[in-house]
Design a protein around this motif. Structure first.
Motif, short mmCIF file in Angstrom:
data_model
loop_
_atom_site.label_atom_id
_atom_site.label_comp_id
_atom_site.label_asym_id
_atom_site.label_seq_id
_atom_site.Cartn_x
_atom_site.Cartn_y
_atom_site.Cartn_z
N GLN A 100 0.84 -1.20 0.00
CA GLN A 100 0.00 0.00 0.00
C GLN A 100 0.88 1.25 0.00
O GLN A 100 2.06 1.20 0.37
CB GLN A 100 -0.90 0.00 1.26
CG GLN A 100 -1.91 -1.14 1.29
CD GLN A 100 -2.89 -1.06 0.12
OE1 GLN A 100 -3.34 0.04 -0.25
NE2 GLN A 100 -3.21 -2.21 -0.46
N ASP A 150 -5.66 7.85 -7.46
CA ASP A 150 -4.64 7.80 -6.41
C ASP A 150 -3.68 8.97 -6.48
O ASP A 150 -2.48 8.82 -6.21
CB ASP A 150 -3.88 6.48 -6.48
CG ASP A 150 -3.32 6.21 -7.87
OD1 ASP A 150 -3.64 6.98 -8.81
OD2 ASP A 150 -2.57 5.22 -8.04
N ALA A 153 -0.70 9.75 -3.77
CA ALA A 153 -0.21 8.57 -3.08
C ALA A 153 1.27 8.37 -3.40
O ALA A 153 1.69 8.42 -4.56
CB ALA A 153 -1.01 7.34 -3.49
#
Length: 515
Positions: A100, A150, A153
């Motif tokens: 992640q 995302d 991120a």
């Protein structure tokens, strides 16, 4: 085997042919699995190459946007082109799942953020067409533009991202995790199980300012098979035809020679002339051995049948003469017994007795010859010196025995057979030796027993030498000779795998028996 028969080409054993057929059938699915695995690796590599090409285009677009934002002219192509070689091997290994994001970017106002932001709609539109996920990363590994959701991120905890930010191209293959249920069989293009990731350094003025991270699910072999179903079907039919051809070839190589042997044997049972049982061409080893053995057996049976026919003809001829003489004498005695003088009756009776004695000797010799040719060898050895000494002692001073020290101590043979062979040679030598003692010399020849019987008589004429070993051939028929003595000697030699030779000398004859 007949002289005009062509010996078959000795092929491999039947068990190897069957093993070959089974191996071929077994290896076909193994080859198919190996081929699909190789094909899967090829599809993954093709996917990697497509992602690299898309990465280059996105990277160039980001550089041009950055230069326009900073008021610089568009970037020029490098004088030395950069060649990106695929890194994933055909037999690739799946990497662990991607971690992640490590964090979210705090500062989102850098030049690369502002230059890449206008490209995001283009990345989203392209993703719907080429199914590729695209992310533009800054020097910290954080997403500045993406085809997904995302933005911000930070992916610097991925191995391929760290390697790209260090200036090297990187690639990885990971197992795809489906969101929701697995797509149905009708959606083959969405059933791929391997997702390919590529990370290409983004350079400007010789320094790494970020990276382009691409990902796409590789086409599955099943999808490729369906797409190329006609080609695959053609290959399957070719493999099937090859399997049938190999099976037919091997079965033909095994069955056809056996059928040829059966046909030849059946023809001979119908009374046709003997012919070779050896099938022509390439045949299995066992069939070649069997055909050769059957050919030898056929030849032996044919020779034995001819021998029996010839033997019966000669025996009937030899026995017919004394039987005719006996019957003639008996008829004369029956008709003229009362008026016949005693001297004449005695002469006829003596002739009958002589012919009966001749028949008895003939039958005895025939039985002896038959036993020699059919009786098995004795299991126990015979002592050569003691046996021959006892045999020669019957003749007294008429025979001289000389046994060499190198002569074999024993010989494996039926004692009666050895007696018959040596006794017949010595009898002939004594009868034709002119009164001079006969020499019997015993020694060794290549590890075998050699017995040489020499007389000093008048010798044997050239015309008679060629027939001297024939059955019923004799020059002493009037003296009771049966013509079977030397035939018995030859039979003894042949049953032992030896030989008997005749040597005509200036002052006599020598017979050499090798056992």
């Amino acid at each position: 085997m007949p002289p005009d028969a062509v010996p078959p080409s000795r092929g491999p054993s039947i068990r190897y042919l069957v093993l070959l057929a089974n191996a071929f059938v077994l290896l076909l699915p193994i080859f198919a699995v190996w081929f699909l695995r190789l094909w899967d690796g090829h599809l993954v590599r093709v996917t990697e190459q497509q992602l690299v090409a898309e990465s280059v285009l996105i990277g160039e677009a980001v550089r041009d946007a950055l230069h326009a934002l900073e008021g610089r002219p568009p970037a020029e192509a490098s004088a030395v082109p950069m060649v990106v070689e695929p890194l994933l091997p055909l037999h690739y290994t799946l990497e662990p799942p991607a971690p992640q994001p490590s964090r979210l970017a705090v500062d989102r106002n850098g030049p690369l953020w502002r230059a890449a932001a206008p490209l995001e709609p283009m990345l989203r539109r392209a993703a719907r067409t080429n199914l590729s996920g695209a992310r533009v990363l800054d020097a910290d590994g954080c997403v500045v533009a993406s085809s997904g959701d995302d933005i911000g991120a930070c992916l610097d905890n991925r191995a391929e991202v760290r390697q790209a930010l260090a200036g090297d191209y990187a690639a990885a293959a990971r197992e795809r995790h489906f969101v929701g249920p697995t797509p149905p069989l009708g959606g083959l293009s969405r059933r791929g199980e391997v997702r390919v990731f590529t990370a290409l350094p983004l350079r400007d003025d010789g320094r790494v300012i970020g990276a382009v991270l691409m990902s796409r699910t590789s086409s599955s072999p099943l999808e490729a098979v369906w797409t190329l179903r006609y080609t695959v079907l053609t290959g399957f039919l070719l493999c099937l035809a090859m399997t049938l051809a190999v099976s037919a070839f091997l079965s033909r190589r095994i069955a056809r020679p056996v059928q040829a042997i059966t046909a030849a044997a059946t023809a001979m049972t119908r009374g046709e002339p003997p012919r070779s049982l050896a099938p022509s061409g390439f045949v299995p080893a066992e069939v070649a051995t069997l055909s050769a053995a059957l050919d030898r057996l056929t030849a032996q049976l044919t020779d034995r049948a001819a021998y029996i026919a010839d033997f019966a003809a000669n025996a009937s001829h030899e026995m017919k003469t004394p039987i005719t003489a006996i019957r003639g004498a008996v008829e004369l005695l029956q008709e003229s017994w009362a008026s016949m003088p005693p001297e004449q009756r005695a002469r006829f009776l003596a002739n009958i007795d002589a012919d009966a004695a001749r028949m008895e000797r003939l039958v005895t010799r025939l039985l002896q010859l038959a036993r020699i040719q059919s009786a098995p060898e004795a299991a126990s050895p015979v002592a050569v010196r003691a046996h021959l000494t006892d045999l020669v002692a019957r003749y007294g001073e008429r025979v001289e025995l000389h046994i060499d020290a190198a002569a074999p101590a024993t010989v494996v043979i039926h004692p009666d057979h050895l007696d018959a062979a040596v006794h017949n040679l010595i009898d002939n030598a004594v009868r034709h030796g002119g009164g001079v003692p006969v020499q019997v010399c015993v020694d060794a020849l290549a590890g075998r027993l050699r017995i040489r019987v020499r007389d000093h008589g008048a010798g044997i004429s050239p015309a008679n030498r060629a027939r001297i070993f024939d059955r019923f051939f004799t020059t002493e028929r009037d003296h009771g000779g049966t013509g079977l003595g030397l035939a018995i000697v030859r039979a003894v030699a042949e049953t032992r795998g030896g030989r008997v030779d005749l040597e005509s000398l200036p002052d006599g004859t020598a017979f050499t028996l090798v056992l």
